[in-house]
Design an enzyme around this catalytic site. Sequence first.
Site, PDB file in Angstrom:
ATOM      1  N   ASN A  93       0.892  -1.023   0.080  1.00 45.98           N
ATOM      2  CA  ASN A  93      -0.503   0.088  -0.163  1.00 45.98           C
ATOM      3  C   ASN A  93       0.939   1.458   0.035  1.00 45.98           C
ATOM      4  O   ASN A  93       0.209   2.243  -0.357  1.00 45.98           O
ATOM      5  CB  ASN A  93      -0.934   0.004   1.659  1.00 45.98           C
ATOM      6  CG  ASN A  93      -1.198   1.006   1.800  1.00 45.98           C
ATOM      7  OD1 ASN A  93      -2.328   1.474   0.638  1.00 45.98           O
ATOM      8  ND2 ASN A  93      -1.063   2.006   2.535  1.00 45.98           N
ATOM      9  N   TYR A 159       3.879   9.693 -10.567  1.00 44.38           N
ATOM     10  CA  TYR A 159       2.611   8.673  -9.671  1.00 44.38           C
ATOM     11  C   TYR A 159       2.267   7.686 -11.037  1.00 44.38           C
ATOM     12  O   TYR A 159       1.962   7.204 -10.973  1.00 44.38           O
ATOM     13  CB  TYR A 159       1.765   9.687  -9.178  1.00 44.38           C
ATOM     14  CG  TYR A 159       0.569   9.132  -7.848  1.00 44.38           C
ATOM     15  CD1 TYR A 159       1.637   8.348  -7.184  1.00 44.38           C
ATOM     16  CD2 TYR A 159      -0.711   9.174  -8.943  1.00 44.38           C
ATOM     17  CE1 TYR A 159      -0.329   7.888  -6.304  1.00 44.38           C
ATOM     18  CE2 TYR A 159      -1.852   8.771  -8.141  1.00 44.38           C
ATOM     19  CZ  TYR A 159      -1.411   7.889  -7.056  1.00 44.38           C
ATOM     20  OH  TYR A 159      -1.974   6.742  -6.016  1.00 44.38           O
ATOM     21  N   LYS A 163       2.254   4.267 -10.827  1.00 42.53           N
ATOM     22  CA  LYS A 163       0.907   3.311 -11.064  1.00 42.53           C
ATOM     23  C   LYS A 163       0.885   2.546 -11.856  1.00 42.53           C
ATOM     24  O   LYS A 163       0.206   1.219 -11.841  1.00 42.53           O
ATOM     25  CB  LYS A 163      -0.141   4.182 -10.593  1.00 42.53           C
ATOM     26  CG  LYS A 163      -0.452   4.098  -9.048  1.00 42.53           C
ATOM     27  CD  LYS A 163      -0.299   3.610  -8.155  1.00 42.53           C
ATOM     28  CE  LYS A 163      -0.089   4.209  -6.764  1.00 42.53           C
ATOM     29  NZ  LYS A 163       0.516   3.125  -5.683  1.00 42.53           N
TER      30      LYS A 163
END
Length: 254
Positions: A93, A159, A163
């Site tokens: 996470n 980011y 991802k």
Amino acid sequence: MSEFDFTGKNVVVTGGARGIGRRIVERFFEAGANVALCSRSSGGKEQLERDIAGDELDRIMARSVDVANVAQVQAFLDEAFERFGDIDVLVNNAGIMTSESIADITEEQWQRVMDTDLKSVVFASQRFALLKKERGTRGAIVNISSISATTYLPNNLLYNIAKAGVNTTTKTMARALGPDGIRVNAVGPGSTPTDLNAALYADPAVEKALCERLPLGRRARQDDIANAVLFLADDTADYVTGQVLYVEGGWLTL
């Protein structure tokens, strides 16, 4: 009372001290699991353990770990396996988000985001898989991705790339680790209130405008994301691997 039952199961959650990670930890714990969590900000680990576990401190382990440091991640997983005997579920996470224009990106920013959001997933999963193979036991990995992997939010190039890499890592590892009895999936949250995006929605009008566009009319709740994680970790999803489950209220239909 949780609708899932993880009694007797052992779970590791990275980035588990706050935000979505904290809620994932709480939900697994409420469902009966023993939980090892790490966070770069979990210096007050004793208080964190008490806040989550109350008197059941034997069921929880919190450590301060920089997931961008491979040696620290490996040592944390080694300790978790030793503490609980085996780990059934790894939830990758931990992550950070920066905001930058393409023209202003620095090599330092690139390294920080990629190490935290992507490299940590690869090497935590690698260690988990090795330790599981040594024990000959089945397990599940759930990675936290994002709609940013496919919607490419502006001013979030690093980011977005990280991802997208998490999605590719998920599918590649699912294929490689399936024969060892390890399922690998990911959850891709839509806009969910966390410290990472608080500044973006500081103006209530911005959130209101987004919610009016979304088919389900609201941003995600942290429990929405935790529910998806627990489902993919549960034996209910025993034939699910290599998937990215987007929990985004219809954002990807826009």
